[in-house]
Scaffold this active site. Structure first.
Site, PDB file in Angstrom:
ATOM      1  N   GLN A   1       5.165   0.820  -4.402  1.00  0.00           N
ATOM      2  CA  GLN A   1       3.741   0.805  -3.891  1.00  0.00           C
ATOM      3  C   GLN A   1       3.016   0.996  -5.233  1.00  0.00           C
ATOM      4  OE1 GLN A   1       2.829   4.104  -1.607  1.00  0.00           O
ATOM      5  NE2 GLN A   1       3.669   2.945   0.245  1.00  0.00           N
TER       6      GLN A   1
ATOM      7  N   GLU B   1      -4.304 -11.166  15.358  1.00  0.00           N
ATOM      8  CA  GLU B   1      -4.363  -9.641  15.132  1.00  0.00           C
ATOM      9  C   GLU B   1      -3.544  -8.999  14.073  1.00  0.00           C
ATOM     10  OE1 GLU B   1      -4.670  -5.802  17.897  1.00  0.00           O
ATOM     11  OE2 GLU B   1      -3.788  -7.604  18.691  1.00  0.00           O
TER      12      GLU B   1
ATOM     13  N   GLY C   1     -10.008   1.407   2.946  1.00  0.00           N
ATOM     14  CA  GLY C   1     -10.039   1.145   1.664  1.00  0.00           C
ATOM     15  C   GLY C   1      -9.446  -0.273   1.263  1.00  0.00           C
TER      16      GLY C   1
ATOM     17  N   GLY D   1       0.647  -3.819  -6.647  1.00  0.00           N
ATOM     18  CA  GLY D   1       0.040  -5.152  -6.214  1.00  0.00           C
ATOM     19  C   GLY D   1       0.720  -5.824  -5.075  1.00  0.00           C
ATOM     20  N   TYR D   2       1.942  -5.174  -4.334  1.00  0.00           N
ATOM     21  CA  TYR D   2       2.596  -6.062  -3.373  1.00  0.00           C
ATOM     22  C   TYR D   2       1.753  -6.227  -2.104  1.00  0.00           C
ATOM     23  CZ  TYR D   2       6.932  -6.210  -6.001  1.00  0.00           C
ATOM     24  OH  TYR D   2       7.773  -6.601  -6.827  1.00  0.00           O
ATOM     25  N   GLY D   3       0.772  -4.951  -2.068  1.00  0.00           N
ATOM     26  CA  GLY D   3      -0.198  -4.994  -0.452  1.00  0.00           C
ATOM     27  C   GLY D   3      -1.259  -6.355  -0.995  1.00  0.00           C
TER      28      GLY D   3
END
Length: 354
Positions: A210, A199, A244, A213-215
C-alpha cells in the site's frame, strides 16, 4: 576507156571506203579508250573524294567527341563542386536533422515509456482451469484480509461467481508464485454488457504494497480494459473509508447514467454511498500523466508566443525599495506598491486590475 575509168574509180572509192572504215574504227576505238580512261579517272576522283569525305567526317567526329568529352568533364567538375557545396550544406542540414531526431527520439522514447507496461497483471475468472482456481483462492484471501467488515461467505460467493471478473496485479517475485502473496492488488467487478456498465464489488491492495500507487494503477488498468469490453460507466457503493479513493479515481456522487439502465440490476447497500465514473472511450487512462504533461507544454508554448517575461529581465529590487505613494489613498496603497515594481506596468497591468 570508159569502163577502165569506171573500174579505177570504183577501186579508188572502195579503197577510200576501206580507209574511211578503218579510220572510223580507229577513231571509235580511240574514243572508247578515252572514255574508259576518263571513266577510270572519274572513278579514281570519286574514290579520292569519298576517302577525303570519310577522313573529314572522322576528323569532325573526333573533334565532336573531344568537345563533348571536355564539356562532360567541365560539367562533372561543376557538378562535383556543386555537390561539394551542397554536400557541405546537406551535411549541416543532416547534422541539424540528426540533432532534432535525437531530441525527438529522446522525447518520443520518454513519451513511449509507460510504467504500466512493466506491470504484470491479468484478468481472472472462474473458467474451471487449475491456475484460475489458485488465483481465485488468493483473491478471496486478499479481500477477506483487507475488507474485514465484509462477510467471508459473501466474498467467496462473488469472487467464484462466473459472472464476475477480477483484474489483479501480480508480483514478479518467483518465491510468491502460486501463493496468496503473488497478488499485489485486485478489483472484482461484474459487467452488464447489454446496458454498457459494470458494478465494482471489491477493491483492495495488499497491506505490504500500500501507499505505492497500486490502487490508482489498478483502476486505470481496469478502465482501459473496460473500453475494450464496451463499458461506459462504473458504479459502486463506497463506504466512508473508500469515498476519498474513488474521488481521486474520477468517481462522483452524482449519478448521470439513466436510472433505467441500472435499476433492478444492482442492489442497494446499507451504509454505502453510490458513486459513478464515466469512461471516455478515446482516453488512454494509463497515460494520464503524459497527456497532462503534453497539455501543459502546449499551453506554455502558446503563452510564450505573446509573453515577454522570457525576453526582458529586470534587476532585483533593492532592500531599501520604497515606492512613491504621494497622492495615493490608503485603499490603493497595495496596488500602487505593486505597480511601482519594474515590469508590472510593462506587462499590461493597471490599477483597476489590482
Amino acid at each position: 576507156m570508159d569502163e577502165t575509168k569506171k573500174r579505177k574509180k570504183t577501186e579508188i572509192d572502195s579503197d577510200y571506203n576501206k580507209d574511211d572504215d578503218e579510220n572510223l574504227k580507229r577513231v571509235k576505238k580511240e574514243e572508247k579508250n578515252d572514255v574508259e580512261i576518263s571513266g577510270n579517272e572519274h572513278d579514281d576522283d570519286d574514290k579520292d573524294n569519298n576517302d577525303r569525305d570519310k577522313q573529314n567526317d572522322e576528323y569532325e567526329g573526333k573533334n565532336k567527341d573531344r568537345a563533348s568529352a571536355k564539356e562532360k568533364k567541365s560539367d562533372d567538375e561543376n557538378s562535383n563542386e556543386n555537390e561539394k557545396d551542397e554536400g557541405g550544406g546537406e551535411k549541416k542540414d543532416e547534422e541539424e536533422k540528426e540533432k532534432d531526431l535525437k531530441t525527438t527520439t529522446t522525447i518520443s522514447t520518454e513519451e513511449k515509456k509507460n510504467a504500466y507496461d512493466e506491470l504484470r497483471y491479468c484478468i481472472i475468472q472462474n473458467d474451471g482451469k487449475a491456475d484460475s482456481s489458485i488465483k481465485l483462492i488468493g483473491l478471496k484471501s486478499l479481500f477477506a484480509k483487507q475488507l474485514p467488515k465484509m462477510p467471508r461467505a459473501y466474498i467467496a460467493r462473488l469472487v467464484f461467481d462466473r459472472r464476475h471478473k477480477s483484474l489483479a496485479i501480480l508480483s514478479d517475485d518467483p518465491q510468491h508464485k502460486g501463493g496468496d502473496e503473488e497478488i499485489i492488488g485486485a478489483i472484482c467487478y461484474r459487467g452488464f454488457y447489454e446496458m454498457r456498465f459494470a458494478e465494482i464489488a471489491f477493491c483492495a491492495v495488499n497491506s505490504t504494497h500500500q501507499v505505492k500507487g497500486y490502487g490508482t494503477k489498478l483502476m486505470n488498468l481496469l478502465k482501459r480494459h473496460a473500453v475494450l469490453e464496451g463499458i461506459e460507466y462504473f458504479i459502486t457503493y463506497a463506504d466512508n473509508y473508500a469515498i476519498g479513493y474513488f474521488k481521486k479515481q474520477g468517481f462522483t456522487k452524482t449519478i448521470s447514467m439513466p436510472k433505467g439502465r441500472y435499476n433492478g440490476l444492482i442492489k442497494d447497500y446499507d451504509g454505502g454511498t453510490p458513486m459513478e465514473c464515466y469512461i471516455h472511450p478515446s482516453v488512454d487512462f494509463t497515460r494520464i500523466p503524459e497527456m497532462l504533461k503534453a497539455q501543459r507544454k502546449f499551453i506554455l508554448d502558446r503563452v510564450r508566443l505573446k509573453a515577454k517575461s522570457h525576453k526582458v529581465s529586470y534587476s532585483p529590487l533593492p532592500k531599501d525599495f520604497k515606492p512613491n505613494l504621494e497622492g495615493v489613498s490608503r485603499a490603493n496603497e497595495s496596488a500602487a506598491r505593486a505597480m511601482a515594481i519594474p515590469g508590472v506596468a510593462d506587462a499590461g497591468w493597471t490599477m483597476a486590475d489590482l
